[in-house]
Design a protein around this motif. Sequence first.
Motif, PDB file in Angstrom:
ATOM      1  N   SER A   7      12.338   1.017  -0.299  1.00  7.39           N
ATOM      2  CA  SER A   7      13.442   1.961  -0.470  1.00  7.39           C
ATOM      3  C   SER A   7      12.995   3.286  -1.076  1.00  7.39           C
ATOM      4  CB  SER A   7      14.539   1.337  -1.335  1.00  7.39           C
ATOM      5  OG  SER A   7      14.025   1.030  -2.616  1.00  7.39           O
ATOM      6  N   ASP A   8      11.755   3.359  -1.565  1.00  2.87           N
ATOM      7  CA  ASP A   8      11.289   4.585  -2.219  1.00  2.87           C
ATOM      8  C   ASP A   8      10.622   5.575  -1.257  1.00  2.87           C
ATOM      9  OD1 ASP A   8       9.107   2.873  -1.858  1.00  2.87           O
ATOM     10  OD2 ASP A   8       8.168   3.384  -3.762  1.00  2.87           O
ATOM     11  N   TYR A   9      10.693   5.328   0.042  1.00  4.91           N
ATOM     12  CA  TYR A   9      10.172   6.286   1.010  1.00  4.91           C
ATOM     13  C   TYR A   9      11.129   7.461   1.153  1.00  4.91           C
ATOM     14  CZ  TYR A   9       6.121   3.985   3.136  1.00  4.91           C
ATOM     15  OH  TYR A   9       4.883   3.457   3.388  1.00  4.91           O
ATOM     16  N   SER A  10      10.573   8.647   1.247  1.00  5.28           N
ATOM     17  CA  SER A  10      11.313   9.847   1.602  1.00  5.28           C
ATOM     18  C   SER A  10      10.903  10.181   3.037  1.00  5.28           C
ATOM     19  CB  SER A  10      10.935  10.982   0.653  1.00  5.28           C
ATOM     20  OG  SER A  10      11.562  12.172   1.047  1.00  5.28           O
ATOM     21  N   CYS A  11      11.871  10.264   3.939  1.00  5.14           N
ATOM     22  CA  CYS A  11      11.570  10.468   5.358  1.00  5.14           C
ATOM     23  C   CYS A  11      12.042  11.841   5.818  1.00  5.14           C
ATOM     24  CB  CYS A  11      12.228   9.374   6.204  1.00  5.14           C
ATOM     25  SG  CYS A  11      11.598   7.726   5.832  1.00  5.14           S
ATOM     26  N   HIS A  12      11.196  12.491   6.606  1.00  7.20           N
ATOM     27  CA  HIS A  12      11.474  13.835   7.110  1.00  7.20           C
ATOM     28  C   HIS A  12      11.316  13.831   8.622  1.00  7.20           C
ATOM     29  CE1 HIS A  12      11.124  15.036   2.923  1.00  7.20           C
ATOM     30  NE2 HIS A  12      10.057  14.264   2.890  1.00  7.20           N
ATOM     31  N   ILE A  13      12.269  14.438   9.310  1.00 11.88           N
ATOM     32  CA  ILE A  13      12.284  14.444  10.772  1.00 11.88           C
ATOM     33  C   ILE A  13      11.798  15.799  11.277  1.00 11.88           C
ATOM     34  CG2 ILE A  13      13.754  14.248  12.803  1.00 11.88           C
ATOM     35  CD1 ILE A  13      15.668  12.583  10.884  1.00 11.88           C
ATOM     36  N   TYR A  14      10.847  15.764  12.209  1.00  9.07           N
ATOM     37  CA  TYR A  14      10.327  16.977  12.823  1.00  9.07           C
ATOM     38  C   TYR A  14      10.539  16.878  14.324  1.00  9.07           C
ATOM     39  CZ  TYR A  14       8.126  17.644   8.322  1.00  9.07           C
ATOM     40  OH  TYR A  14       7.918  17.798   6.983  1.00  9.07           O
ATOM     41  N   ASN A  15      11.177  17.888  14.886  1.00 13.56           N
ATOM     42  CA  ASN A  15      11.450  17.905  16.317  1.00 13.56           C
ATOM     43  C   ASN A  15      10.635  19.022  16.950  1.00 13.56           C
ATOM     44  OD1 ASN A  15      12.476  17.475  18.819  1.00 13.56           O
ATOM     45  ND2 ASN A  15      14.598  17.839  18.304  1.00 13.56           N
ATOM     46  N   ARG A  16       9.413  18.697  17.308  1.00 17.11           N
ATOM     47  CA  ARG A  16       8.536  19.640  17.984  1.00 17.11           C
ATOM     48  C   ARG A  16       8.577  19.282  19.464  1.00 17.11           C
ATOM     49  NH1 ARG A  16       8.829  21.171  13.303  1.00 17.11           N
ATOM     50  NH2 ARG A  16       7.163  21.921  11.982  1.00 17.11           N
ATOM     51  N   ALA A  17       7.458  18.995  20.058  1.00 14.93           N
ATOM     52  CA  ALA A  17       7.437  18.571  21.461  1.00 14.93           C
ATOM     53  C   ALA A  17       8.116  17.217  21.577  1.00 14.93           C
ATOM     54  CB  ALA A  17       6.006  18.494  21.974  1.00 14.93           C
ATOM     55  N   CYS A  48       0.786  -1.235   0.000  1.00 10.86           N
ATOM     56  CA  CYS A  48       0.000   0.000   0.000  1.00 10.86           C
ATOM     57  C   CYS A  48       0.819   1.286   0.000  1.00 10.86           C
ATOM     58  CB  CYS A  48      -0.922   0.021   1.219  1.00 10.86           C
ATOM     59  SG  CYS A  48      -2.078  -1.359   1.316  1.00 10.86           S
ATOM     60  N   LYS A  49       2.066   1.233   0.454  1.00  7.98           N
ATOM     61  CA  LYS A  49       2.917   2.407   0.677  1.00  7.98           C
ATOM     62  C   LYS A  49       2.153   3.546   1.356  1.00  7.98           C
ATOM     63  CE  LYS A  49       6.376   5.494  -1.058  1.00  7.98           C
ATOM     64  NZ  LYS A  49       6.744   6.434  -2.106  1.00  7.98           N
ATOM     65  N   PRO A  50       1.652   3.288   2.560  1.00  8.64           N
ATOM     66  CA  PRO A  50       0.946   4.355   3.278  1.00  8.64           C
ATOM     67  C   PRO A  50       1.913   5.428   3.763  1.00  8.64           C
ATOM     68  CG  PRO A  50       1.283   2.487   4.714  1.00  8.64           C
ATOM     69  CD  PRO A  50       1.759   2.065   3.346  1.00  8.64           C
ATOM     70  N   VAL A  51       1.409   6.627   3.954  1.00 12.10           N
ATOM     71  CA  VAL A  51       2.191   7.656   4.637  1.00 12.10           C
ATOM     72  C   VAL A  51       2.386   7.158   6.062  1.00 12.10           C
ATOM     73  CG1 VAL A  51       2.165  10.034   5.499  1.00 12.10           C
ATOM     74  CG2 VAL A  51       1.271   9.522   3.204  1.00 12.10           C
ATOM     75  N   LEU A  52       3.599   7.283   6.570  1.00 14.22           N
ATOM     76  CA  LEU A  52       3.918   6.831   7.926  1.00 14.22           C
ATOM     77  C   LEU A  52       4.263   8.036   8.796  1.00 14.22           C
ATOM     78  CD1 LEU A  52       6.315   3.886   6.992  1.00 14.22           C
ATOM     79  CD2 LEU A  52       3.883   3.725   7.538  1.00 14.22           C
ATOM     80  N   ALA A  53       3.706   8.086   9.983  1.00 15.77           N
ATOM     81  CA  ALA A  53       4.067   9.091  10.984  1.00 15.77           C
ATOM     82  C   ALA A  53       4.344   8.323  12.265  1.00 15.77           C
ATOM     83  CB  ALA A  53       2.938  10.083  11.189  1.00 15.77           C
ATOM     84  N   PHE A  54       5.566   8.449  12.773  1.00 16.05           N
ATOM     85  CA  PHE A  54       5.893   7.658  13.958  1.00 16.05           C
ATOM     86  C   PHE A  54       6.846   8.389  14.884  1.00 16.05           C
ATOM     87  CE2 PHE A  54       8.577   6.377  10.400  1.00 16.05           C
ATOM     88  CZ  PHE A  54       9.864   6.415  10.913  1.00 16.05           C
ATOM     89  N   SER A  55       6.729   8.051  16.163  1.00 12.38           N
ATOM     90  CA  SER A  55       7.623   8.595  17.188  1.00 12.38           C
ATOM     91  C   SER A  55       8.983   7.940  17.053  1.00 12.38           C
ATOM     92  CB  SER A  55       7.067   8.317  18.580  1.00 12.38           C
ATOM     93  OG  SER A  55       5.821   8.939  18.724  1.00 12.38           O
ATOM     94  N   LEU A  62      10.041  13.961  18.970  1.00  4.75           N
ATOM     95  CA  LEU A  62      10.674  13.697  17.677  1.00  4.75           C
ATOM     96  C   LEU A  62       9.748  12.804  16.854  1.00  4.75           C
ATOM     97  CD1 LEU A  62      13.311  14.216  16.107  1.00  4.75           C
ATOM     98  CD2 LEU A  62      14.112  12.054  16.993  1.00  4.75           C
ATOM     99  N   ILE A  63       9.264  13.333  15.748  1.00  2.34           N
ATOM    100  CA  ILE A  63       8.343  12.624  14.879  1.00  2.34           C
ATOM    101  C   ILE A  63       8.982  12.492  13.493  1.00  2.34           C
ATOM    102  CG2 ILE A  63       6.040  12.645  13.801  1.00  2.34           C
ATOM    103  CD1 ILE A  63       5.945  12.387  16.850  1.00  2.34           C
ATOM    104  N   VAL A  64       8.796  11.331  12.871  1.00  5.85           N
ATOM    105  CA  VAL A  64       9.291  11.107  11.508  1.00  5.85           C
ATOM    106  C   VAL A  64       8.088  10.868  10.616  1.00  5.85           C
ATOM    107  CG1 VAL A  64      10.725   9.658  10.023  1.00  5.85           C
ATOM    108  CG2 VAL A  64      11.444  10.102  12.374  1.00  5.85           C
ATOM    109  N   TYR A  65       8.075  11.552   9.465  1.00  6.46           N
ATOM    110  CA  TYR A  65       7.057  11.324   8.434  1.00  6.46           C
ATOM    111  C   TYR A  65       7.739  10.736   7.224  1.00  6.46           C
ATOM    112  CZ  TYR A  65       3.937  14.284  11.148  1.00  6.46           C
ATOM    113  OH  TYR A  65       3.161  14.797  12.152  1.00  6.46           O
ATOM    114  N   CYS A  66       7.188   9.653   6.705  1.00  6.34           N
ATOM    115  CA  CYS A  66       7.721   9.010   5.500  1.00  6.34           C
ATOM    116  C   CYS A  66       6.595   8.912   4.484  1.00  6.34           C
ATOM    117  CB  CYS A  66       8.272   7.627   5.810  1.00  6.34           C
ATOM    118  SG  CYS A  66       9.650   7.626   6.976  1.00  6.34           S
ATOM    119  N   CYS A  67       6.910   9.332   3.271  1.00  2.91           N
ATOM    120  CA  CYS A  67       5.916   9.237   2.206  1.00  2.91           C
ATOM    121  C   CYS A  67       6.618   8.928   0.878  1.00  2.91           C
ATOM    122  CB  CYS A  67       5.101  10.508   2.089  1.00  2.91           C
ATOM    123  SG  CYS A  67       6.066  12.014   1.991  1.00  2.91           S
TER     124      CYS A  67
END
Length: 91
Positions: free
Chosen positions: A74-84, A47-54, A86-91
């Motif tokens: 291997s085709d996921y692009s992952c972005h790291i967000y450090n707000r309150a 399915c290649k879902p968008v992933l959001a994980f701690s 650490l969250i990673v979004y992969c799409c």
Amino acid sequence: SNKKKSQEIQVTFLDKFVKTKIDFIKIDAEGYEEDIFCGSIKTIKKCKPVLAFSAYHKPGDKEQLIKVVRNIRSDYSCHIYNRADLIVYCC
């Protein structure tokens, strides 16, 4: 009394539970994120879902979890967000 209560729970793999296409998976599982990915390999591949994980529960989570995701697809692009937290979004 400061006794902690325990409770048994039933656990299943996402790959055994999912019957339809999944577009988005959000995970904050107190350090069990990698285990969840390992039980979701077929679903993520298909399915290649968008992933959001701690990615802050264990030392090295950020690097390790991104590696696990990219080993699945291997085709996921992952972005790291450090707000309150650490969250990673992969799409």
